[in-house]
Design a protein around this motif. Structure first.
Motif, short mmCIF file in Angstrom:
data_model
loop_
_atom_site.label_atom_id
_atom_site.label_comp_id
_atom_site.label_asym_id
_atom_site.label_seq_id
_atom_site.Cartn_x
_atom_site.Cartn_y
_atom_site.Cartn_z
N UNK A 124 0.81 -1.22 0.00
CA UNK A 124 0.00 0.00 0.00
C UNK A 124 0.84 1.27 0.00
N UNK A 125 2.15 1.10 0.00
CA UNK A 125 3.04 2.25 -0.08
C UNK A 125 3.16 3.07 1.19
N UNK A 126 2.92 2.41 2.35
CA UNK A 126 3.07 3.12 3.63
C UNK A 126 4.56 3.37 3.88
N UNK A 127 4.90 4.61 4.25
CA UNK A 127 6.28 4.94 4.62
C UNK A 127 6.49 4.47 6.06
N UNK A 128 7.58 3.74 6.29
CA UNK A 128 7.84 3.22 7.64
C UNK A 128 9.18 3.76 8.15
N UNK A 129 9.13 4.40 9.31
CA UNK A 129 10.35 4.83 10.00
C UNK A 129 10.53 3.91 11.20
N UNK A 130 11.67 3.24 11.30
CA UNK A 130 11.96 2.47 12.52
C UNK A 130 13.08 3.19 13.27
N UNK A 131 13.27 2.76 14.52
CA UNK A 131 14.25 3.40 15.41
C UNK A 131 14.04 4.92 15.46
N UNK A 132 12.78 5.30 15.48
CA UNK A 132 12.42 6.72 15.53
C UNK A 132 11.46 6.95 16.69
N UNK A 133 11.87 7.74 17.66
CA UNK A 133 11.03 7.97 18.85
C UNK A 133 10.33 9.33 18.74
N UNK A 134 9.01 9.30 18.86
CA UNK A 134 8.23 10.53 18.82
C UNK A 134 8.32 11.22 20.17
N UNK A 147 4.07 15.71 14.20
CA UNK A 147 4.82 15.13 15.32
C UNK A 147 6.26 15.65 15.30
N UNK A 148 6.89 15.58 16.46
CA UNK A 148 8.30 15.96 16.55
C UNK A 148 9.12 14.74 16.95
N UNK A 149 10.11 14.41 16.10
CA UNK A 149 11.12 13.41 16.46
C UNK A 149 12.26 14.17 17.12
N UNK A 150 13.31 13.48 17.48
CA UNK A 150 14.41 14.14 18.18
C UNK A 150 15.02 15.28 17.33
#
Length: 427
Positions: A124-134, A147-150
């Motif tokens: 479905x073309x979902x963008x996935x970010x791993x090792x990312x803390x909101x 949202x804000x990541x680091x």
């Protein structure tokens, strides 16, 4: 400026389903996970086999979600357990039914379920970010803006929080979502352990008298401070070195914690009925019959096969009847024995902590969430799904079902809202 239609925070059961639902509805979707991989906690469910849902009517499923299950009626009318089964079957993952309607993948591997969800996300073309803390959800007045990541801000008119509860913190369930929601003005109902083994300080537990003893089809009840039954479950039970475990204990645990919280009670009384299918009178007759068959034997020999030997010796000892001969037992002594079998009291001091339990009770107050959409009543474009909500069920596929259902509903409605919501000008 990096922007999406929908951002889903947390790639567990509800998060993956929310992202799939949003993308299916046409949204440009981002799924963010702080672990190295998605579905870490889902891999542990059902003993690593993944009890993916339950094949029972919606009414019955909701009845097995004692923690605010009725909140899910509207969600179930949009997507239910049969839709979950159809989803996996349609994607080539065949399921099988086991006892009590529990549904598992035929492979008996939870990895199969996680892979199916992940493949759908990719298709479905979902963008996935791993090792990312909101770090936080961004808002402008009463509207979510991203949202804000680091080291980065990502913008979207809809954000779905699916960060899980506080069980199994090693999987990433460390309560982040509660903090984020609280900062946005949401109320968090007190958290407590559910589906958790029960700890008792009773002498026979500390002395390990019955440790390792397993009882089939007994009834365990939780009593309130007035001695009235709050809940009772007729299932298997296991005595451990610290208290009680097994299905009956796990199902009673949330009620133990709720009773302990009332008036700061120091203990809660549990009532065990070893013969739930026999009335007091029927059990008396059963015991008398056995005594008549072997009048010259002591009670511990005459009643040998009535219950497991260790349990019999313990109960006879409690009733001071160990060496009494069958032929001289009085009506009063039989009555005393029956009381021990039918009304065996155990004092519960607490359960294992949330971190060592199967499910988190409490969470985002449902008074602040729209049951039809899972959207916040306080902040536009903010949605919740899964264990983060103040919803908890028994083990048996009920919690996973609630997670998939709330995830799907949140994803679908977030996509619909994102379609006509424009981000305000961002400074």
């Amino acid at each position: 400026m990096k922007s999406f239609d929908v951002i889903v925070v947390g790639a567990g059961t509800s998060g993956m389903m929310a992202a799939i639902a949003a993308a299916k509805a046409g949204s440009n979707t981002l799924l963010i996970e702080k672990n190295k991989r998605v579905g870490k906690k889902l891999l542990l469910t059902g003993g690593g086999r993944c009890n993916v849902t339950n094949n029972r009517p919606a009414e019955e499923i909701i009845a097995h979600i004692p923690g605010n299950g009725k909140f899910l009626y509207s969600a179930f009318s949009q997507f239910d357990n049969y839709d979950i089964m159809a989803f996996f079957e349609a994607n080539g993952t065949h399921l099988k039914e086991e006892d009590h309607g529990r549904m598992f993948p035929v492979t008996d591997r939870s990895k199969t379920i996680v892979e199916t969800l992940f493949n759908q996300l990719e298709l479905l073309g979902v963008t996935i970010y791993t090792e990312a803390k909101v770090e936080k959800v961004l808002r402008k007045e009463d509207q979510v803006i991203g949202i804000a990541l680091e080291h980065e801000k990502i913008y979207a008119p809809c954000v779905i929080l699916t960060t899980g509860g506080r069980t199994y913190p090693s999987t990433g369930s460390t309560g982040d979502g509660y903090k984020i929601a609280k900062r946005l003005g949401h109320t968090i109902s007190p958290l407590y352990a559910t589906e958790s083994p029960i700890i008792s300080d009773d002498r026979f537990i500390k002395e390990k008298t019955l440790q390792g003893l397993s009882l089939q089809d007994v009834s365990l009840a939780v009593l309130n401070s007035k001695g009235k039954i709050v809940v009772a479950h007729q299932m298997d039970l296991l005595f451990t070195h610290f208290g009680l475990s097994g299905p009956a204990a796990l199902r009673c645990s949330s009620f133990v914690n709720q009773e302990l919280a009332k008036n700061d009670q120091r203990k809660v009384v549990l009532q065990l009925d070893i013969f739930p299918d026999l009335s007091v009178e029927e059990l008396k007759q059963e015991i008398k019959k056995k005594l008549l068959e072997q009048p010259d034997k002591t009670l511990k020999n005459a009643l040998k096969n009535l219950v497991p030997e260790r349990l019999l010796h313990f109960i006879l000892d409690q009733a001071s009847l160990t060496e009494v001969q069958a032929k001289i037992v009085t009506e009063e002594q039989i009555e005393k024995l029956v009381q021990h079998f039918k009304f065996f009291h155990i004092n519960a001091a607490k359960t294992l902590p949330i971190e060592k339990s199967f499910v988190t009770g409490g969470g985002i107050s449902l008074k602040e969430v729209q049951p039809k959409t899972m959207e916040s009543k306080l902040v536009n474009g903010l949605f919740f799904a899964g264990e983060l909500l103040d919803i908890n069920g028994y083990t048996g596929g009920y919690n996973v079902t609630a997670a998939f259902v709330t995830g799907y509903v949140a994803g679908t409605h977030a996509a619909a809202i994102a379609e006509y919501t424009y981000l305000p000008e961002i400074d």
